[in-house]
Design a protein around this motif. Structure first.
Motif, PDB file in Angstrom:
ATOM      1  N   GLY A  62       0.795  -1.221   0.000  1.00  0.00           N
ATOM      2  CA  GLY A  62       0.000   0.000   0.000  1.00  0.00           C
ATOM      3  C   GLY A  62       0.827   1.271   0.000  1.00  0.00           C
ATOM      4  O   GLY A  62       0.315   2.351   0.290  1.00  0.00           O
ATOM      5  N   VAL A  63       2.121   1.157  -0.317  1.00  0.00           N
ATOM      6  CA  VAL A  63       2.998   2.331  -0.322  1.00  0.00           C
ATOM      7  C   VAL A  63       2.473   3.392  -1.288  1.00  0.00           C
ATOM      8  O   VAL A  63       2.454   4.583  -0.981  1.00  0.00           O
ATOM      9  CB  VAL A  63       4.439   1.930  -0.710  1.00  0.00           C
ATOM     10  CG1 VAL A  63       5.302   3.167  -0.932  1.00  0.00           C
ATOM     11  CG2 VAL A  63       5.039   1.059   0.377  1.00  0.00           C
ATOM     12  N   GLY A  64       2.032   2.944  -2.475  1.00  0.00           N
ATOM     13  CA  GLY A  64       1.572   3.893  -3.498  1.00  0.00           C
ATOM     14  C   GLY A  64       0.461   4.783  -3.012  1.00  0.00           C
ATOM     15  O   GLY A  64       0.513   6.017  -3.163  1.00  0.00           O
ATOM     16  N   ALA A  65      -0.579   4.198  -2.403  1.00  0.00           N
ATOM     17  CA  ALA A  65      -1.722   4.986  -1.923  1.00  0.00           C
ATOM     18  C   ALA A  65      -1.292   5.974  -0.849  1.00  0.00           C
ATOM     19  O   ALA A  65      -1.767   7.125  -0.810  1.00  0.00           O
ATOM     20  CB  ALA A  65      -2.806   4.058  -1.393  1.00  0.00           C
ATOM     21  N   ALA A  66      -0.417   5.539   0.051  1.00  0.00           N
ATOM     22  CA  ALA A  66       0.036   6.412   1.140  1.00  0.00           C
ATOM     23  C   ALA A  66       0.829   7.603   0.603  1.00  0.00           C
ATOM     24  O   ALA A  66       0.662   8.742   1.059  1.00  0.00           O
ATOM     25  CB  ALA A  66       0.879   5.622   2.131  1.00  0.00           C
ATOM     26  N   ILE A  67       1.696   7.360  -0.390  1.00  0.00           N
ATOM     27  CA  ILE A  67       2.497   8.439  -0.963  1.00  0.00           C
ATOM     28  C   ILE A  67       1.613   9.398  -1.753  1.00  0.00           C
ATOM     29  O   ILE A  67       1.767  10.628  -1.671  1.00  0.00           O
ATOM     30  CB  ILE A  67       3.610   7.876  -1.872  1.00  0.00           C
ATOM     31  CG1 ILE A  67       4.592   7.031  -1.055  1.00  0.00           C
ATOM     32  CG2 ILE A  67       4.335   9.003  -2.594  1.00  0.00           C
ATOM     33  CD1 ILE A  67       5.492   7.807  -0.141  1.00  0.00           C
ATOM     34  N   LEU A  89      11.793   9.378  -1.876  1.00  0.00           N
ATOM     35  CA  LEU A  89      11.452   8.263  -0.990  1.00  0.00           C
ATOM     36  C   LEU A  89      10.703   7.166  -1.746  1.00  0.00           C
ATOM     37  O   LEU A  89      10.991   5.968  -1.598  1.00  0.00           O
ATOM     38  CB  LEU A  89      10.597   8.789   0.177  1.00  0.00           C
ATOM     39  CG  LEU A  89      10.023   7.735   1.138  1.00  0.00           C
ATOM     40  CD1 LEU A  89      11.140   7.003   1.864  1.00  0.00           C
ATOM     41  CD2 LEU A  89       9.070   8.394   2.128  1.00  0.00           C
ATOM     42  N   TYR A  90       9.742   7.593  -2.560  1.00  0.00           N
ATOM     43  CA  TYR A  90       8.909   6.680  -3.335  1.00  0.00           C
ATOM     44  C   TYR A  90       9.771   5.834  -4.277  1.00  0.00           C
ATOM     45  O   TYR A  90       9.584   4.619  -4.414  1.00  0.00           O
ATOM     46  CB  TYR A  90       7.918   7.520  -4.130  1.00  0.00           C
ATOM     47  CG  TYR A  90       6.683   6.809  -4.621  1.00  0.00           C
ATOM     48  CD1 TYR A  90       6.403   5.499  -4.291  1.00  0.00           C
ATOM     49  CD2 TYR A  90       5.767   7.482  -5.435  1.00  0.00           C
ATOM     50  CE1 TYR A  90       5.263   4.859  -4.752  1.00  0.00           C
ATOM     51  CE2 TYR A  90       4.624   6.866  -5.898  1.00  0.00           C
ATOM     52  CZ  TYR A  90       4.383   5.551  -5.550  1.00  0.00           C
ATOM     53  OH  TYR A  90       3.255   4.933  -6.016  1.00  0.00           O
ATOM     54  N   LYS A  91      10.743   6.483  -4.910  1.00  0.00           N
ATOM     55  CA  LYS A  91      11.628   5.773  -5.847  1.00  0.00           C
ATOM     56  C   LYS A  91      12.398   4.664  -5.139  1.00  0.00           C
ATOM     57  O   LYS A  91      12.453   3.526  -5.612  1.00  0.00           O
ATOM     58  CB  LYS A  91      12.604   6.760  -6.493  1.00  0.00           C
ATOM     59  CG  LYS A  91      13.628   6.101  -7.408  1.00  0.00           C
ATOM     60  CD  LYS A  91      14.621   7.127  -7.942  1.00  0.00           C
ATOM     61  CE  LYS A  91      15.671   6.444  -8.812  1.00  0.00           C
ATOM     62  NZ  LYS A  91      16.646   7.434  -9.359  1.00  0.00           N
ATOM     63  N   ARG A  92      12.998   4.996  -3.990  1.00  0.00           N
ATOM     64  CA  ARG A  92      13.795   4.005  -3.257  1.00  0.00           C
ATOM     65  C   ARG A  92      12.930   2.808  -2.856  1.00  0.00           C
ATOM     66  O   ARG A  92      13.347   1.651  -2.997  1.00  0.00           O
ATOM     67  CB  ARG A  92      14.413   4.641  -2.012  1.00  0.00           C
ATOM     68  CG  ARG A  92      15.529   5.617  -2.303  1.00  0.00           C
ATOM     69  CD  ARG A  92      16.437   5.771  -1.101  1.00  0.00           C
ATOM     70  NE  ARG A  92      15.703   6.226   0.087  1.00  0.00           N
ATOM     71  CZ  ARG A  92      15.562   7.500   0.441  1.00  0.00           C
ATOM     72  NH1 ARG A  92      16.128   8.449  -0.294  1.00  0.00           N
ATOM     73  NH2 ARG A  92      14.889   7.828   1.522  1.00  0.00           N
ATOM     74  N   TYR A 140       7.378  -2.034 -11.449  1.00  0.00           N
ATOM     75  CA  TYR A 140       7.680  -1.133 -10.331  1.00  0.00           C
ATOM     76  C   TYR A 140       8.817  -0.166 -10.637  1.00  0.00           C
ATOM     77  O   TYR A 140       8.943   0.867  -9.988  1.00  0.00           O
ATOM     78  CB  TYR A 140       8.026  -1.946  -9.070  1.00  0.00           C
ATOM     79  CG  TYR A 140       6.815  -2.585  -8.446  1.00  0.00           C
ATOM     80  CD1 TYR A 140       6.046  -1.899  -7.513  1.00  0.00           C
ATOM     81  CD2 TYR A 140       6.414  -3.862  -8.812  1.00  0.00           C
ATOM     82  CE1 TYR A 140       4.929  -2.476  -6.952  1.00  0.00           C
ATOM     83  CE2 TYR A 140       5.296  -4.447  -8.257  1.00  0.00           C
ATOM     84  CZ  TYR A 140       4.550  -3.747  -7.331  1.00  0.00           C
ATOM     85  OH  TYR A 140       3.427  -4.312  -6.783  1.00  0.00           O
ATOM     86  N   PHE A 141       9.663  -0.508 -11.600  1.00  0.00           N
ATOM     87  CA  PHE A 141      10.779   0.371 -11.923  1.00  0.00           C
ATOM     88  C   PHE A 141      10.296   1.524 -12.795  1.00  0.00           C
ATOM     89  O   PHE A 141       9.681   1.314 -13.839  1.00  0.00           O
ATOM     90  CB  PHE A 141      11.876  -0.416 -12.645  1.00  0.00           C
ATOM     91  CG  PHE A 141      12.384  -1.587 -11.843  1.00  0.00           C
ATOM     92  CD1 PHE A 141      12.818  -1.412 -10.538  1.00  0.00           C
ATOM     93  CD2 PHE A 141      12.414  -2.856 -12.384  1.00  0.00           C
ATOM     94  CE1 PHE A 141      13.288  -2.486  -9.791  1.00  0.00           C
ATOM     95  CE2 PHE A 141      12.880  -3.934 -11.649  1.00  0.00           C
ATOM     96  CZ  PHE A 141      13.319  -3.744 -10.337  1.00  0.00           C
ATOM     97  N   LEU A 142      10.555   2.740 -12.362  1.00  0.00           N
ATOM     98  CA  LEU A 142      10.175   3.994 -13.030  1.00  0.00           C
ATOM     99  C   LEU A 142       8.692   4.338 -12.894  1.00  0.00           C
ATOM    100  O   LEU A 142       8.286   5.456 -13.214  1.00  0.00           O
ATOM    101  CB  LEU A 142      10.536   3.960 -14.530  1.00  0.00           C
ATOM    102  CG  LEU A 142      12.011   3.761 -14.879  1.00  0.00           C
ATOM    103  CD1 LEU A 142      12.167   3.667 -16.401  1.00  0.00           C
ATOM    104  CD2 LEU A 142      12.851   4.901 -14.350  1.00  0.00           C
ATOM    105  N   SER A 143       7.859   3.400 -12.419  1.00  0.00           N
ATOM    106  CA  SER A 143       6.415   3.659 -12.381  1.00  0.00           C
ATOM    107  C   SER A 143       6.017   4.636 -11.282  1.00  0.00           C
ATOM    108  O   SER A 143       4.893   5.126 -11.275  1.00  0.00           O
ATOM    109  CB  SER A 143       5.643   2.348 -12.199  1.00  0.00           C
ATOM    110  OG  SER A 143       5.873   1.806 -10.920  1.00  0.00           O
TER     111      SER A 143
END
Length: 509
Positions: A62-67, A89-92, A140-143
């Motif tokens: 759920g990282v995406g929704a939180a960011i 942060l999101y990228k890492r 997940y890479f670059l998205s």
């Protein structure tokens, strides 16, 4: 909503509908060619491995929704420094997730035989699964930059890239299926497409937000990291619940019934998923505008009113689609693929019930995401997951496919159905939830009544084949919308939507 938010939402919705409508057509053609050139066993493997990969996607947590929630306020305030810090942060995190999924997928490859009750005679099954893993990890890479564009109410841009590449992918896959009859090449094309799409979206984000390429590290302060970490922890539970409930049906069907049943269900799922994606894109297109509303205005009465309108719109759309599915599922699949790919009506009824129950959660979840209310019902998905697995396995053993689907319905009714709106009203709106449930039961009564009337008229049609399908489709278009209009044309929600759409039409004219 302000005019700007409404305009952006409408533009996002327009692109979403056009893109998904095109995607649905090409996807159905792809499926026909797939079954013509390969077999139902490949279709079953495709559905099963997709489900397994959705379980591996638990690593997302759920990282995406939180960011995305954290981006609403700095975007509204044009705080580029904080936006850049969040994206760093999101990228890492996303690079780490993609790497983890790739490694974990390869590790579990030798154990695939334990998930399939009747392993089909398909060569290179391990290689096929690894290609699924690579495609998932690559996504997940670059998205992460895609989320920034979406949070900035510009989802139409990512939608354009998504469906342009999707259309191209399907056309090329169809050509190669005819030429080679090779499933591995089919999957390799999918991996290449995922990588190229992410590269194009990433480059577009760099042009829209040039500060992302500026040198120098942007950092979040301790309090901001705490808020994001707290939301990620809460979303971890939500992610687990969502993936377990939606991602285990094919695995259970494969283990308890057989891989051919997975292949048959995949056609029904293709249709419901296509509808869910179209409608879901509408709600996703609006969510960023709701996030902007909650971040910039402090008007609780207006927010509740907008929620009521969105919830009513969700009922109309999902109620109409549910009746269409009930009446047209089997006639359409019989024309499309043949009678060997049909489920009996009781199974279809349960599939449609799950479709409606899931759909009626969209408005609540859209506002939950906009408010960032993830913590208060963080344990709900765990109960949902346990109930779903226990009941689905028990009923699946005794009743087969229909038992598995009933388990999903029971888990939704005993958890999501009441917990999600309760939490939204208590912590988001600070208002009693009873008005929501009054309207929900009213909507459901109207849907059941309208569905019975529509089904009765449909059963009077003696024509079969294409003629019968189009007559039944006419019934679906006329009767539900007529009854919904008669029941609701005096309501505040209907008048609001009517004013929005009529003003849009007048503006176009």
């Amino acid at each position: 909503m302000k005019h700007g938010r409404t305009t952006k939402s409408i533009r996002n919705i327009k692109y979403a509908i056009i893109g998904q409508a095109t995607g649905i057509v090409i996807n159905f053609i792809n499926r026909m060619v797939f079954l013509h050139t390969l077999s139902i066993d490949y279709l079953g493997i495709n559905g099963l491995f997709s489900n397994i990969l959705s379980l591996l996607a638990l690593a997302d947590l759920g990282v995406g929704a939180a960011i995305v929630y954290s981006l609403y306020k700095p975007l509204a305030e044009k705080d580029n420094y904080k936006v850049k810090a969040l994206m760093t942060l999101y990228k890492r995190i996303y690079v780490a997730i993609g790497t983890f999924i790739g490694i974990l997928g390869i590790v579990i490859t030798p154990f695939l035989k334990f998930l399939i009750s009747d392993i089909p005679n398909i060569p290179n099954i391990s290689l096929i699964f690894i290609l699924f893993v690579i495609n998932s990890a690559t996504s997940y890479f670059l998205s992460y930059k895609r989320s920034l564009i979406i949070a900035d109410q510009k989802r139409y841009i990512t939608t354009f890239y998504r469906y342009t590449f999707f259309l191209g992918l399907n056309i090329i896959q169809i050509i190669f299926l005819f030429l080679t009859h090779n499933f591995i090449i089919y999957l390799l094309l999918q991996v290449i497409n995922t990588l190229l799409e992410n590269i194009f979206v990433s480059n577009k984000a760099n042009k829209l937000y040039p500060f992302l390429k500026e040198t120098g590290q942007a950092r979040l302060d301790k309090n901001e990291k705490h808020v994001i970490t707290r939301n990620i922890k809460a979303m971890m539970f939500h992610r687990i619940g969502g993936v377990v409930v939606s991602g285990t049906d094919n695995i259970l069907i494969s283990k308890l019934v057989g891989i051919k049943a997975v292949g048959i269900y995949s056609n029904y799922f293709l249709i419901t998923n296509a509808l869910n994606m179209v409608i879901g894109l509408i709600f996703q297109a609006i969510t960023a505008s709701i996030g902007n509303l909650t971040a910039t205005e402090n008007n609780n009465e207006k927010t509740i009113r907008i929620f009521g309108v969105l919830n009513f719109m969700g009922f109309w759309i999902y109620g109409f689609c549910s009746i269409c599915l009930l009446l047209l599922f089997n006639p359409f699949i019989e024309i499309w693929l043949g009678e060997d790919f049909l489920f009996h009506m009781p199974i279809i009824l349960v599939i449609v019930c799950n479709f409606f129950l899931t759909g009626m959660r969209k408005s609540v979840l859209s506002f939950r995401d906009a408010f960032g209310i993830y913590w208060n019902d963080r344990f709900k998905p765990l109960f949902e997951s346990v109930i779903n697995l226990v009941v689905s396995i028990f009923l699946g053993i005794h009743y087969g496919v229909i038992g598995i689907f009933i388990g999903t319905a029971i888990s939704t009714l005993t958890t999501c159905f009441w917990v999600e709106p309760y939490v939204l009203y208590k912590y988001g709106f600070a208002s009693p939830v009873r008005e929501y449930f009054k309207k929900y039961f009213h909507y459901t009564f109207v849907l059941i009544f309208t569905g019975i009337i529509s089904y009765w008229f449909s059963e009077q049609i003696l024509f079969e084949g294409v003629a019968g399908f189009f007559i039944k489709m006419s019934i679906c278009i006329i009767i539900p919308n007529l009854f919904f209009f008669l029941f609701f044309f005096r309501t505040v929600e209907f008048k609001h939507l009517w004013n929005v759409f009529s003003s849009m039409l007048l503006k176009k004219i």
